[in-house]
Design an enzyme around this catalytic site. Sequence first.
Site, short mmCIF file in Angstrom:
data_model
loop_
_atom_site.label_atom_id
_atom_site.label_comp_id
_atom_site.label_asym_id
_atom_site.label_seq_id
_atom_site.Cartn_x
_atom_site.Cartn_y
_atom_site.Cartn_z
N LYS A 15 0.92 -1.00 -0.08
CA LYS A 15 0.16 0.09 -0.03
C LYS A 15 1.05 1.54 0.05
O LYS A 15 0.57 2.14 -0.92
CB LYS A 15 -0.92 -0.07 1.14
CG LYS A 15 -1.86 -1.20 1.35
CD LYS A 15 -2.79 -1.16 2.49
CE LYS A 15 -2.07 -1.15 3.78
NZ LYS A 15 -1.44 -2.45 4.27
N ARG A 90 -9.75 1.42 8.68
CA ARG A 90 -9.30 -0.06 9.00
C ARG A 90 -10.37 -0.81 9.76
O ARG A 90 -10.13 -1.91 10.05
CB ARG A 90 -8.00 -0.03 9.74
CG ARG A 90 -6.85 -0.44 9.20
CD ARG A 90 -5.74 -0.08 10.19
NE ARG A 90 -4.39 -0.84 9.93
CZ ARG A 90 -3.36 -0.55 9.39
NH1 ARG A 90 -3.31 0.72 8.68
NH2 ARG A 90 -2.31 -1.30 9.22
N ARG A 129 11.46 -5.41 4.58
CA ARG A 129 11.77 -4.05 4.34
C ARG A 129 12.42 -3.35 5.04
O ARG A 129 12.85 -3.50 6.51
CB ARG A 129 10.14 -3.98 5.07
CG ARG A 129 10.12 -2.63 4.77
CD ARG A 129 8.38 -1.79 4.95
NE ARG A 129 7.73 -2.32 6.02
CZ ARG A 129 6.52 -2.28 6.30
NH1 ARG A 129 5.69 -1.77 5.25
NH2 ARG A 129 5.86 -2.71 7.32
N ARG A 162 11.53 -1.69 10.84
CA ARG A 162 10.43 -1.16 11.72
C ARG A 162 10.10 -2.33 12.80
O ARG A 162 10.51 -3.43 12.68
CB ARG A 162 9.10 -1.22 10.95
CG ARG A 162 8.87 0.28 10.35
CD ARG A 162 7.75 0.27 9.35
NE ARG A 162 6.37 -0.13 9.72
CZ ARG A 162 5.23 -0.42 9.33
NH1 ARG A 162 5.17 0.43 8.19
NH2 ARG A 162 4.13 -1.02 9.69
N ARG A 173 -0.65 -8.70 13.30
CA ARG A 173 -1.00 -7.64 12.40
C ARG A 173 -1.78 -8.35 11.42
O ARG A 173 -2.91 -7.87 10.97
CB ARG A 173 0.01 -6.83 11.76
CG ARG A 173 0.41 -5.96 12.65
CD ARG A 173 1.96 -5.53 12.23
NE ARG A 173 2.04 -4.80 10.91
CZ ARG A 173 2.97 -4.63 10.23
NH1 ARG A 173 4.33 -5.15 10.66
NH2 ARG A 173 3.04 -3.95 8.95
P1 AP5 Z 1 4.58 -1.51 1.64
O1 AP5 Z 1 4.50 -0.86 0.48
O2 AP5 Z 1 5.54 -0.92 2.77
O3 AP5 Z 1 3.69 -2.44 2.49
P2 AP5 Z 1 2.42 -1.88 3.25
O4 AP5 Z 1 1.16 -2.52 2.47
O5 AP5 Z 1 2.29 -0.35 3.10
O6 AP5 Z 1 2.59 -2.47 4.42
P3 AP5 Z 1 2.42 -1.81 5.97
O7 AP5 Z 1 3.14 -2.87 6.72
O8 AP5 Z 1 3.24 -0.42 5.99
O9 AP5 Z 1 0.85 -1.90 6.40
P4 AP5 Z 1 0.35 -1.92 7.49
O10 AP5 Z 1 -0.94 -1.38 7.11
O11 AP5 Z 1 0.78 -2.90 8.52
O12 AP5 Z 1 1.26 -0.64 8.51
P5 AP5 Z 1 0.89 0.93 8.55
O13 AP5 Z 1 2.02 1.60 8.59
O14 AP5 Z 1 -0.29 1.60 8.14
O15 AP5 Z 1 5.65 -2.96 1.09
C1 AP5 Z 1 6.09 -3.81 2.23
C2 AP5 Z 1 7.40 -4.27 1.31
O16 AP5 Z 1 7.35 -4.95 0.32
C3 AP5 Z 1 8.48 -3.10 1.19
O17 AP5 Z 1 9.75 -3.63 1.75
C4 AP5 Z 1 8.39 -2.80 -0.35
O18 AP5 Z 1 9.59 -2.66 -0.86
C5 AP5 Z 1 8.12 -4.44 -0.99
N1 AP5 Z 1 7.04 -4.43 -1.94
C6 AP5 Z 1 6.02 -3.72 -2.12
N2 AP5 Z 1 5.42 -4.06 -3.41
C7 AP5 Z 1 6.27 -4.91 -3.86
C8 AP5 Z 1 6.15 -5.60 -5.12
N3 AP5 Z 1 5.06 -5.49 -5.89
N4 AP5 Z 1 7.09 -6.36 -5.39
C9 AP5 Z 1 7.91 -6.63 -4.50
N5 AP5 Z 1 8.37 -6.22 -3.15
C10 AP5 Z 1 7.31 -5.32 -3.07
O19 AP5 Z 1 0.33 0.77 10.16
C11 AP5 Z 1 1.34 0.34 11.14
C12 AP5 Z 1 0.50 0.22 12.70
O20 AP5 Z 1 -0.09 1.63 12.82
C13 AP5 Z 1 -0.86 -0.58 12.71
O21 AP5 Z 1 -0.50 -2.10 13.20
C14 AP5 Z 1 -1.49 0.16 13.85
O22 AP5 Z 1 -0.96 -0.18 15.03
C15 AP5 Z 1 -1.41 1.45 13.52
N6 AP5 Z 1 -2.30 1.99 12.67
C16 AP5 Z 1 -2.30 2.72 11.26
N7 AP5 Z 1 -3.04 3.02 10.80
C17 AP5 Z 1 -4.30 2.68 11.78
C18 AP5 Z 1 -5.46 2.66 11.58
N8 AP5 Z 1 -6.42 3.27 10.70
N9 AP5 Z 1 -6.21 2.34 12.76
C19 AP5 Z 1 -6.01 2.03 13.84
N10 AP5 Z 1 -4.41 1.87 13.84
C20 AP5 Z 1 -3.65 2.15 12.92
#
Ligand code: AP5
Length: 220
Positions: A15, A90, A129, A162, A173
């Site tokens: 994402k 979410r 990552r 991270r 997660r």
């Molecule tokens: P990446 O693009 O980083 O993936 P992502 O889907 O953004 O993954 P996240 O782990 O950031 O999502 P998340 O939703 O768990 O975390 P968030 O920060 O929102 O890609 C991942 C890896 O793959 C990278 O190394 C990239 O280079 C590689 N990659 C990508 N695409 C690729 C491809 N096509 N081919 C090969 N490699 C590829 O949330 C973190 C925490 O914050 C949550 O756990 C929660 O505690 C809190 N939080 C955030 N938002 C909320 C909310 N709305 N409500 C409540 N708590 C929240």
Amino acid sequence: MATYLLLLGTPGAGKGTQAKRLSESLSIPHISSGDLFREHLDEQTELGKLAQRYMSSGDLVPDDVTIQMVHERLSREDARGGAILDGFPRTPTQAQALDEMLAANGEGIAAVLFIKVSEATVIRRLGGRRMCRAKGHIYHVEFNPPDVEGICDLDGSELYQREDDQADTVSNRIRIYFEQTAPLIDYYRSKGVLVEVDGEGTIEVVTQGMLEALPEAASQ
Ligand code: AP5
């Protein structure tokens, strides 16, 4: 009419990676709730300290503070013409709050891009990552490495792993995603805005698939 796009998918689906690329192609800001929490954490604000308690174990931060934080961000001038929301909403409560926020300005969601990937892919992606300290630019040791190991190509800052990418936290997660976030797939499908995208290809192929799948109104 403003263009509000949502990216939905499991942790590690891509994402953040895709949101940054779409933001450049479509010239609308990328708003990531996870990045906003990490900024608060870096600045050691009260919200950052509260969020840390949930993020370190992979739990969701409570809806009320999350909704308030995103509402404040969406109210800024640069998001008036639209935004790409990554990681928000979410939960069903957050989804309803977003509908109300946008409706208050006569706006709505143009499309929800649901990135489909297998659990095995997600585990490989999160395991390798690395993120940059300064601006959260995203790398992968194998799939998207920086030119110089451990250094961000774009701003020269240090790359780090991270805390919530540790294996135990990743399992929690993923479990929470299926319990609390996956129901949003049907919610948006029933509203006719869900667009399913194959997330298994390379980063470039997935971006191309998204741009091709966007409804005309959202890609102008
Ligand atoms: P990446 O693009 O980083 O993936 P992502 O889907 O953004 O993954 P996240 O782990 O950031 O999502 P998340 O939703 O768990 O975390 P968030 O920060 O929102 O890609 C991942 C890896 O793959 C990278 O190394 C990239 O280079 C590689 N990659 C990508 N695409 C690729 C491809 N096509 N081919 C090969 N490699 C590829 O949330 C973190 C925490 O914050 C949550 O756990 C929660 O505690 C809190 N939080 C955030 N938002 C909320 C909310 N709305 N409500 C409540 N708590 C929240």
